[in-house]
Design a protein around this motif. Sequence first.
Motif, mmCIF file in Angstrom:
data_model
loop_
_atom_site.group_PDB
_atom_site.id
_atom_site.type_symbol
_atom_site.label_atom_id
_atom_site.label_comp_id
_atom_site.label_asym_id
_atom_site.label_seq_id
_atom_site.Cartn_x
_atom_site.Cartn_y
_atom_site.Cartn_z
ATOM 1 N N TYR A 196 0.865 -1.177 0.000
ATOM 2 C CA TYR A 196 0.000 0.000 0.000
ATOM 3 C C TYR A 196 0.906 1.232 0.000
ATOM 4 C CZ TYR A 196 -3.546 -3.428 1.237
ATOM 5 O OH TYR A 196 -4.384 -4.512 1.234
ATOM 6 N N THR A 197 0.964 1.913 -1.125
ATOM 7 C CA THR A 197 1.942 2.978 -1.318
ATOM 8 C C THR A 197 1.371 4.341 -0.956
ATOM 9 O OG1 THR A 197 3.004 1.742 -3.103
ATOM 10 C CG2 THR A 197 3.437 4.110 -3.006
ATOM 11 N N ILE A 198 2.133 5.110 -0.189
ATOM 12 C CA ILE A 198 1.812 6.511 0.097
ATOM 13 C C ILE A 198 2.552 7.349 -0.949
ATOM 14 C CG2 ILE A 198 1.871 8.362 1.792
ATOM 15 C CD1 ILE A 198 0.162 6.026 2.670
ATOM 16 N N ASP A 199 1.813 7.913 -1.889
ATOM 17 C CA ASP A 199 2.450 8.587 -3.022
ATOM 18 C C ASP A 199 3.240 9.821 -2.625
ATOM 19 O OD1 ASP A 199 1.541 6.759 -4.856
ATOM 20 O OD2 ASP A 199 -0.319 7.847 -5.254
ATOM 21 N N GLN A 200 2.754 10.578 -1.652
ATOM 22 C CA GLN A 200 3.420 11.834 -1.304
ATOM 23 C C GLN A 200 3.017 12.252 0.105
ATOM 24 O OE1 GLN A 200 1.760 15.086 -1.005
ATOM 25 N NE2 GLN A 200 -0.259 14.114 -1.147
ATOM 26 N N THR A 206 6.548 20.763 -9.318
ATOM 27 C CA THR A 206 5.901 19.458 -9.165
ATOM 28 C C THR A 206 4.547 19.628 -8.504
ATOM 29 O OG1 THR A 206 8.039 18.343 -8.948
ATOM 30 C CG2 THR A 206 6.090 17.145 -8.189
ATOM 31 N N THR A 207 3.514 19.028 -9.092
ATOM 32 C CA THR A 207 2.161 19.121 -8.543
ATOM 33 C C THR A 207 1.880 17.915 -7.653
ATOM 34 O OG1 THR A 207 1.358 20.369 -10.456
ATOM 35 C CG2 THR A 207 -0.298 19.272 -9.091
ATOM 36 N N TYR A 208 1.443 18.189 -6.452
ATOM 37 C CA TYR A 208 1.085 17.148 -5.482
ATOM 38 C C TYR A 208 -0.421 17.228 -5.232
ATOM 39 C CZ TYR A 208 6.118 17.366 -4.607
ATOM 40 O OH TYR A 208 7.478 17.367 -4.750
ATOM 41 N N SER A 209 -1.041 16.078 -5.042
ATOM 42 C CA SER A 209 -2.483 16.092 -4.813
ATOM 43 C C SER A 209 -2.884 15.018 -3.819
ATOM 44 C CB SER A 209 -3.248 15.893 -6.132
ATOM 45 O OG SER A 209 -3.019 14.605 -6.659
ATOM 46 N N VAL A 210 -4.024 15.236 -3.184
ATOM 47 C CA VAL A 210 -4.588 14.266 -2.255
ATOM 48 C C VAL A 210 -6.097 14.268 -2.451
ATOM 49 C CG1 VAL A 210 -4.697 15.970 -0.378
ATOM 50 C CG2 VAL A 210 -4.757 13.521 0.161
ATOM 51 N N TRP A 211 -6.690 13.069 -2.504
ATOM 52 C CA TRP A 211 -8.143 12.957 -2.661
ATOM 53 C C TRP A 211 -8.768 12.728 -1.295
ATOM 54 C CZ3 TRP A 211 -11.959 8.821 -2.576
ATOM 55 C CH2 TRP A 211 -13.209 9.210 -3.093
#
Length: 528
Positions: A417-421, A517-522
């Motif tokens: 389960y990867t935490i992207d950022q 760099t664009t970071y996002s969270v849903w």
Amino acid sequence: MRLSDLGVLCHLTCTFYLVLGATVFTWPDPLLDTLDDQLYRLSTVAGLAVNCTPRDNSTISAQWLRLAYHDMATHNGTTGTGGMDASIQFEFTRAQDVGRGMLESLTDFATSPNQYVGMADIIAMGAINAPIGCGGPAIPFRGGRIDATEAGPATVPEPQQDLVSHVASFQAQGFNETEMIMLVACGHSLGGVRRVDFPLIVTEDVPTGFQTFASTVGFDNTVPRRSQFSNVTEYLDGTTQNVLVVRSNITTRSDFRIFSSDGNVTMQSLASPETFNGVCADLIERMINTVPSTVTLTDPIEPLDFKVFNTSLYPQGGSLVFLATLRIIDTGVNRTTTMFWKERTGTFYPAEGCSIPGIVIHEVSSLYAQLKGVTAFNHHFFNASIDLATSISHFWFEVNDNDGSAPFIVDNNGGNYTIDQDVVLFDPQRTVSTLTNSSEIARMVVGVKDAPITTNVTSLTTISNLTAAPFTRSVINTFELDSSFPPADDYTFYSFPFDFSDTFPLSHTIQATIDGTTYSVWVPGTGT
């Protein structure tokens, strides 16, 4: 719950794999995650229809099933257009779609969609929960419908039309004459006709102003108030009071014309409860799977053996708090679980990862899940303290049945389960909700790591209008630097206020661009 209540420990683990179930869930998958919740969790809109809940002298189930058919009835198999696409949001004021139940049903569903799951999927889900709520069978569900942005053609069959017109309408939708008879019989097992909507049909003295299609309201003949489709048996034995069969206005006896069109052969074939349930389950499934030719639905969504949800990562008190829940189908085994994680930077953790045990919370499943043999789920809750300097890159679980067998690993189908950022994080602890005299306002807060002064933080937010079509739409919101929360733990905090007086936030994709760099969270739900 404090970290000290759980304890943190590092230890070696053995690796085993368990493969169960038919549905593969690779986290994160917002579409499947949302639909699974709606289908199998107890605290969803489906609970409104349990026990054939009455409303407006009818039932919620009847209203949901009618809404679904009227939405699907725009389909044209020749052109591949229309079908289950939520275009009914733009059509419910038409004469052919008259009835307070249409708007009431849309309002029932208004807070269930999000950015990934549209109103069309929720309407289809209502159609499978409608018969279940009245004692009917479980119907397979596929997701992925796409919401229309305008009304479809006015092609819903109407009672005053002749048989040729009805046959043509159903053929356009993909149903032959026999299937037309069956689908009408299935749909008219619930509900009835309201005088205020159809004064030329309900003309006799009906005290409630509403005439039901049958003397009973549901599917299951073992429970009072519920019967297998008694509109069929009452039609066949001549006792029916269905206004579309026996009332004085011959022109509007559409059910009689349809039912008797083949000399009652089809209706007689439906007299068995088992046959009726099976036929109706198949036809309702076909109905909700009738979609535009450009839409591809998912595989049937079955209960997941293991599902990760309610994950959250945010800064607090000198560390990162990481919350996660692992849902496991309850099989009566006294399972214990451990969550492991690895660092994003540096080498703070040992090779085997750091770990924390889970706290088990038991949850009863939905009626739909119970019909599929899943009576309950066990939620294994984890609350980990993550070092700010090393952060977290991925996590996984060890599950022990405590029966002498070796523990096994749950690791997102082998991919972890990867935490992207960890640059842009939603902060549930700083997010607050304030009540005023007229509304509720939520100030949603996000933290941005090492944010430059010029950082632009925005969200693509899906909102519901609650009472007006289209019920869902997307808006862009700009978050402002929030001086009430001083920078802390290398994060700067931004917020945006949501006013719940006439809209309701359903989900958010929050993003910021740092050094190109664009970071996002849903963030699903309201964020509060």
